[in-house]
Design a protein around this motif. Structure first.
Motif, PDB file in Angstrom:
ATOM      1  N   VAL A 262       0.806  -1.133   0.029  1.00  0.00           N
ATOM      2  CA  VAL A 262      -0.044   0.043   0.018  1.00  0.00           C
ATOM      3  C   VAL A 262       0.950   1.279   0.228  1.00  0.00           C
ATOM      4  N   GLY A 263       0.598   2.182  -0.983  1.00  0.00           N
ATOM      5  CA  GLY A 263       1.319   3.432  -1.075  1.00  0.00           C
ATOM      6  C   GLY A 263       0.491   4.323  -0.403  1.00  0.00           C
ATOM      7  N   CYS A 264       1.303   5.548   0.306  1.00  0.00           N
ATOM      8  CA  CYS A 264       0.727   6.459   0.783  1.00  0.00           C
ATOM      9  C   CYS A 264       1.681   7.708   0.580  1.00  0.00           C
ATOM     10  N   CYS A 265       0.903   8.455  -0.313  1.00  0.00           N
ATOM     11  CA  CYS A 265       1.641   9.981  -0.958  1.00  0.00           C
ATOM     12  C   CYS A 265       0.797  10.978  -0.508  1.00  0.00           C
ATOM     13  N   VAL A 266       1.598  12.046  -0.272  1.00  0.00           N
ATOM     14  CA  VAL A 266       1.032  13.414  -0.154  1.00  0.00           C
ATOM     15  C   VAL A 266      -0.009  13.721  -1.115  1.00  0.00           C
ATOM     16  N   MET A 267      -1.150  14.358  -0.664  1.00  0.00           N
ATOM     17  CA  MET A 267      -2.256  14.534  -1.584  1.00  0.00           C
ATOM     18  C   MET A 267      -2.068  15.909  -2.378  1.00  0.00           C
ATOM     19  N   ILE A 268      -2.333  15.935  -3.767  1.00  0.00           N
ATOM     20  CA  ILE A 268      -1.816  16.766  -4.690  1.00  0.00           C
ATOM     21  C   ILE A 268      -3.349  17.465  -4.567  1.00  0.00           C
ATOM     22  N   GLU A 269      -3.494  18.636  -4.385  1.00  0.00           N
ATOM     23  CA  GLU A 269      -4.843  19.241  -4.689  1.00  0.00           C
ATOM     24  C   GLU A 269      -4.842  19.962  -6.217  1.00  0.00           C
ATOM     25  N   ALA A 270      -5.456  19.108  -6.905  1.00  0.00           N
ATOM     26  CA  ALA A 270      -5.167  19.391  -8.357  1.00  0.00           C
ATOM     27  C   ALA A 270      -6.203  20.457  -8.932  1.00  0.00           C
ATOM     28  N   HIS A 271      -5.443  21.271  -9.762  1.00  0.00           N
ATOM     29  CA  HIS A 271      -6.278  22.283 -10.421  1.00  0.00           C
ATOM     30  C   HIS A 271      -6.919  21.609 -11.760  1.00  0.00           C
ATOM     31  N   ALA A 272      -6.152  20.540 -12.208  1.00  0.00           N
ATOM     32  CA  ALA A 272      -6.466  19.874 -13.319  1.00  0.00           C
ATOM     33  C   ALA A 272      -5.623  18.533 -13.291  1.00  0.00           C
ATOM     34  N   GLY A 273      -6.246  17.439 -13.957  1.00  0.00           N
ATOM     35  CA  GLY A 273      -5.493  16.230 -13.628  1.00  0.00           C
ATOM     36  C   GLY A 273      -6.309  15.291 -14.972  1.00  0.00           C
ATOM     37  N   GLY A 274      -5.686  14.080 -14.921  1.00  0.00           N
ATOM     38  CA  GLY A 274      -6.047  12.923 -15.919  1.00  0.00           C
ATOM     39  C   GLY A 274      -4.982  12.041 -16.270  1.00  0.00           C
ATOM     40  N   VAL A 275      -5.405  11.512 -17.705  1.00  0.00           N
ATOM     41  CA  VAL A 275      -4.467  10.377 -18.016  1.00  0.00           C
ATOM     42  C   VAL A 275      -4.023  10.846 -19.234  1.00  0.00           C
ATOM     43  N   SER A 276      -2.871  10.024 -19.844  1.00  0.00           N
ATOM     44  CA  SER A 276      -2.301  10.266 -20.891  1.00  0.00           C
ATOM     45  C   SER A 276      -1.803   8.933 -21.421  1.00  0.00           C
ATOM     46  N   TYR A 277      -2.098   8.584 -22.926  1.00  0.00           N
ATOM     47  CA  TYR A 277      -1.287   7.368 -23.443  1.00  0.00           C
ATOM     48  C   TYR A 277       0.063   7.953 -24.338  1.00  0.00           C
ATOM     49  N   SER A 278       0.916   7.368 -24.099  1.00  0.00           N
ATOM     50  CA  SER A 278       2.128   7.914 -25.175  1.00  0.00           C
ATOM     51  C   SER A 278       1.919   7.404 -26.476  1.00  0.00           C
ATOM     52  N   GLN A 279       0.971   6.509 -26.770  1.00  0.00           N
ATOM     53  CA  GLN A 279       0.528   6.147 -28.073  1.00  0.00           C
ATOM     54  C   GLN A 279      -1.107   5.993 -27.827  1.00  0.00           C
ATOM     55  N   GLY A 280      -1.785   5.980 -29.192  1.00  0.00           N
ATOM     56  CA  GLY A 280      -3.229   6.055 -28.946  1.00  0.00           C
ATOM     57  C   GLY A 280      -3.663   4.350 -28.481  1.00  0.00           C
ATOM     58  N   PRO A 281      -4.592   4.134 -28.206  1.00  0.00           N
ATOM     59  CA  PRO A 281      -5.051   2.711 -27.565  1.00  0.00           C
ATOM     60  C   PRO A 281      -5.450   1.593 -28.660  1.00  0.00           C
ATOM     61  N   ALA A 282      -5.397   2.008 -30.050  1.00  0.00           N
ATOM     62  CA  ALA A 282      -5.720   1.446 -31.167  1.00  0.00           C
ATOM     63  C   ALA A 282      -4.464   1.204 -31.827  1.00  0.00           C
ATOM     64  N   GLY A 283      -4.234   0.073 -32.281  1.00  0.00           N
ATOM     65  CA  GLY A 283      -2.900  -0.088 -33.112  1.00  0.00           C
ATOM     66  C   GLY A 283      -2.612   0.664 -34.134  1.00  0.00           C
ATOM     67  N   ASP A 284      -3.544   1.396 -34.793  1.00  0.00           N
ATOM     68  CA  ASP A 284      -3.257   2.276 -36.199  1.00  0.00           C
ATOM     69  C   ASP A 284      -3.155   3.608 -35.446  1.00  0.00           C
TER      70      ASP A 284
END
Length: 829
Positions: A262-284
């Motif tokens: 279990v990881g315990c990390c200081v809470m970041i009160e985010a102005h914005a946040g999300g997810v990023s993929y370094s490539q698109g999820p589909a093969g093309d």
């Protein structure tokens, strides 16, 4: 002994069937069946020792040695060496994944080696988890509950609830509590008194390549120091939430291999946040994808809110290709005291991008940097605080779907058009609208899952779903990741899908199109064939292979050879083979030094090309027989005479004409499978044995390459009458043998038998009939024993199978109405 032998072989067959099955199975299944084989083999040895006292006691030694091998194969793997109960993130690197889990190991790795900003924190290690479980004596109790659990989703849900309650009620031992308190105190020293933390799962195996566990375990945000130990127990307990248990089962992951760090990390009160993929999820799709919302990124990963999407080039300095701004009405934010809440978003921000272009470029650059470091596409979670600083919260390998196939032109209009491809492909099934947790128990395998939101909880159903359709959710959500992992077509963002698609309606979901069509659209299904993830190679499957290597191989092939002895039994199957052949010799061989007695076996003199032997247990003959031979007229056993009526009433026409493929199939099996018993040299290979009493009969019969047994009791009390029948074997390939088994099963069911099939083995049973009716059924069994011989060789197609079915039905109809003498079934003794 024969009952134990049958049970052992049935358990072996279940294990063999699992090796080729696509349905998931877990360690309780393997343990239960391996134990079943072992226990019944012990019973076989015990019975053999009763038949031949003291002659084969060395079998016990071989059994104990093989059982030790089985125990080793089934033993829980030992966790990696770890001495610290808690480690600060600054002391963690990728090499410690076996102690802190991949999620936290990855964070420590990129912080120390790449200088990427991450929240400060610490990890409760696998050693800490083991300490907590041992202190409360939980693992032994959980193992017992898992092994004893009932089948089906309902049983799994009850088990999940029971285990989680035990963990949450457990006590954190003093040394672990002190270590957690000390690590939190260090965070307070650096970041202020009362600092809030996020508490996240970092289980062993989580965020690994191919098995992300996306959204399957619990994370709790904005936790105070006061409630840290309580939340720690809840995160540990989430190892056994329903969707996590089903995920492990579907992915072939052993429960024992998953230590919940279990990881315990200081809470970041985010102005914005999300997810990023370094490539698109589909093969093309090669662009970098960034999904973003105002506030905490949890809204993106949980699929519970519309998010902005940015697409950028994969260059050294990414440039913006496309921006899609979603209408945003609320955001997730931290409560001042503790916990998180949904709060309305100011109206002026509803249609404003949650990221400036420079921020989207920074996130894309971070994703590409991590891809270069790890040598493969990455899925990252990130947050930007109120000061504009970018933090990495999580990174893991990105599971990308195969390249989208070319578009298929469909003439008919779709029921529903549009949506976003979360996982490509096409599949068909009845619509099931999931609205509440109870629907987890009601969801039928092969249905199309339709839900309002792409919530992680529906991940428990993905492995059983034909396709997934949601009204909300992004391609970067946890549910989308799980759908791609399982190769299940998923279409998100389909407006009003839960109301426009009627429950039970058969539809085809074209996630690549995208669109949803009425009925089955074969052109789409053929073009977008879904290939489920293979179970072979998973940890549980590797255990199965190891267990089968100890249980199944048959090495004792020649009963008259010099190696046919207890010391050469290397598997449990060897012991069953040795004991079966030896028990036959013990029971049916004549005494060498004395004349045949009334109780020894007799050869039955009949005008058929087979060897038949008979052992009279109790009044099975009309008069005591003193010679070596008896005639059918001497037999008084009611069930044996009924069986015999069916065996000889319709003469066998000889081997059926075999097509070339059938002949080659038999030749291949005979050469590739030396364990086919009739191919081995044995005095007993072609003999058939009756053990009889006035109202009882047991027949062990080998005809060619198949083996059958019948046991029956026929007397005056109908409630006690029964007939059981087992049938296995054949020399043709598995497909033809399965067709023959299915044919025999159909005919038996037509005549009232309850039938169970495992692979090419069949068991049937009938009970509770009056004596006359029971004798008629035994006549049918006798007919089938003789007339199904070598039928597997001609089971080439539906036409030949239909022809065989008609011939068998005609023959059964011609058995005649005459019944053996004594069929009324007087009971004597």
């Amino acid at each position: 002994m024969l009952n134990a032998n049958n049970k052992a072989l049935e358990a072996m067959a279940r294990l063999e069937q699992a090796r080729r099955a696509t349905e998931p199975f877990g360690m309780p299944f393997i343990r239960a069946n391996a134990t079943d084989v072992s226990v019944n083999v012990a019973q076989i040895i015990r019975a053999l020792d009763t038949l031949a006292p003291g002659k084969y006691t060395s079998l016990w030694k071989r059994l104990r040695e093989i059982q030790r091998q089985l125990e080793g194969a089934l033993a829980a793997p030992s966790l990696p060496e770890a001495h610290a109960l808690v480690l600060p993130v600054t002391a963690i690197h990728g090499g410690l994944a076996g102690q802190v889990g991949s999620k936290m190991a990855n964070l420590g790795e990129v912080a120390s080696r790449l200088g990427i900003a991450i929240p400060a924190g610490f990890v409760v290690t696998a050693q800490g988890y083991a300490r907590f479980m041992a202190h409360n004596d939980l693992q032994a109790e959980i193992d017992r509950l898992l092994q004893a659990s009932g089948a089906g989703l309902e049983g799994t849900l009850e088990l999940s609830t029971s285990i989680q309650q035990r963990i949450v009620q457990g006590e954190v031992p003093a040394d672990l509590a002190d270590a957690i308190s000390s690590a939190y105190g260090e965070l307070e020293r650096l970041h202020g008194a009362g600092v809030r933390v996020s508490v996240r799962s970092s289980a062993l195996g989580e965020d690994a390549a191919g098995v992300s566990f996306a959204g399957q375990y619990r994370s709790v945000l904005n936790v105070s120091g006061e409630h840290l130990l309580e939340v720690y127990r809840k995160v540990v307990a989430s190892k056994y939430n329903l969707h996590a248990m089903l995920y492990r089962l579907a992915r072939g992951i052993r429960d024992e291999e998953v230590a919940m760090c279990v990881g315990c990390c200081v809470m970041i009160e985010a102005h914005a946040g999300g997810v990023s993929y370094s490539q698109g999820p589909a093969g093309d799709d090669r662009a970098v994808v960034v999904a973003s919302v105002f506030g905490l990124p949890q809204a993106v990963v949980d699929g519970g809110a519309p998010c902005d999407t940015f697409r950028l080039t994969r260059s050294e300095h990414p440039t913006l290709l496309e921006t899609r701004v979603a209408p945003k009405r609320e955001q997730l934010a931290c409560f001042p005291e503790e916990g998180i809440q949904r709060v309305p978003l100011p109206a002026e921000l509803a249609s404003v991008p949650s990221l400036h272009e420079s921020q989207a470029v920074a996130v894309a650059s971070l994703a590409l940097r991590l891809e270069r470091h790890y040598g493969g596409p990455q899925d990252i979670e990130w947050a930007i605080d109120e000061r504009g600083r970018l933090y990495l919260l999580q990174c893991r390998p990105l599971h990308r779907a195969a390249a989208t196939e070319r578009a298929i032109s469909i003439a008919e209009a779709p029921l529903v058009a549009g949506g976003v491809t979360a996982s490509p492909g096409a599949a068909a099934g009845p619509v099931f609208v999931a609205q509440r947790n109870a629907d987890l128990l009601r969801f039928p395998a092969g249905a199309v899952l339709v839900a309002a939101q792409a919530a992680p909880i529906w991940g428990a159903l993905v492995g059983r779903a034909a396709a997934v359709v949601t009204e909300q959710g992004s391609v970067t959500s946890h549910l989308a990741s799980v759908a791609r992992e399982f190769g299940v077509p998923a279409l998100f963002g389909v407006h009003d899908a839960a109301t426009r698609l009627a429950p039970g309606t058969l539809v085809t979901v074209d996630a690549s199109g995208p669109g949803i069509y009425a009925g089955r659209v074969e052109a789409l299904l053929a073009a977008h064939r879904v290939i489920p993830p293979a179970l072979a190679g998973t940890p549980v499957h590797r255990v199965l292979e190891h267990v089968l290597s100890i249980v199944s191989p048959l090495n004792l092939l020649d009963p008259d050879g010099p190696d046919f002895r207890p010391s050469q039994c290397r598997t449990l199957h060897d012991i069953t083979r040795f004991a079966h052949e030896t028990s036959v010799r013990e029971m049916f061989s004549f005494a060498r030094d004395q004349s045949p007695s009334e109780r020894s076996s007799k050869q039955l003199v009949v005008d058929v090309p087979m060897q038949l032997w008979l052992l009279d247990l109790d009044d099975g003959l009309r008069a005591p027989a003193t010679g070596r031979y008896v005639h059918i007229e001497d037999v008084a056993s009611v069930p044996m005479l009924a069986l015999w009526e069916g065996m000889h009433a319709v003469p066998w026409e000889g081997p059926p004409p075999v097509d070339t493929r059938g002949f080659m199939s038999v030749m291949f099996q005979a050469t590739a499978n030396p364990a086919l018993e009739p191919a081995t040299r044995s005095d007993y290979a072609d003999k058939n044995y009756f053990m009889v009493a006035r109202n009882f009969c047991s027949l062990q019969s080998r005809f060619g390459f198949h083996f059958s047994t019948v046991e029956a009791l026929v007397g005056e009390r109908a409630s006690e009458n029964y007939a059981s029948f087992s049938f296995k074997g054949g020399a043709a390939d598995l497909r033809r043998r399965l067709q023959r088994i299915a044919l025999v099963a159909d005919i038996l069911r037509e005549h009232g038998f309850a039938v169970e099939i495992v692979e090419d083995a069949l068991r049937a049973r009938l009970e509770g009939l009056e004596a006359g009716a029971m004798c008629e059924k035994l006549g049918i069994l006798g007919f089938l024993i003789v007339h199904t011989r070598q039928l597997d060789m001609v089971m080439a197609n539906e036409a030949s199978t239909a022809d065989c079915r008609e011939k068998l039905r005609t023959g059964i109809g011609a058995l005649g109405s005459s019944r053996p003498a004594g069929a009324s079934g007087s009971s004597q003794g």
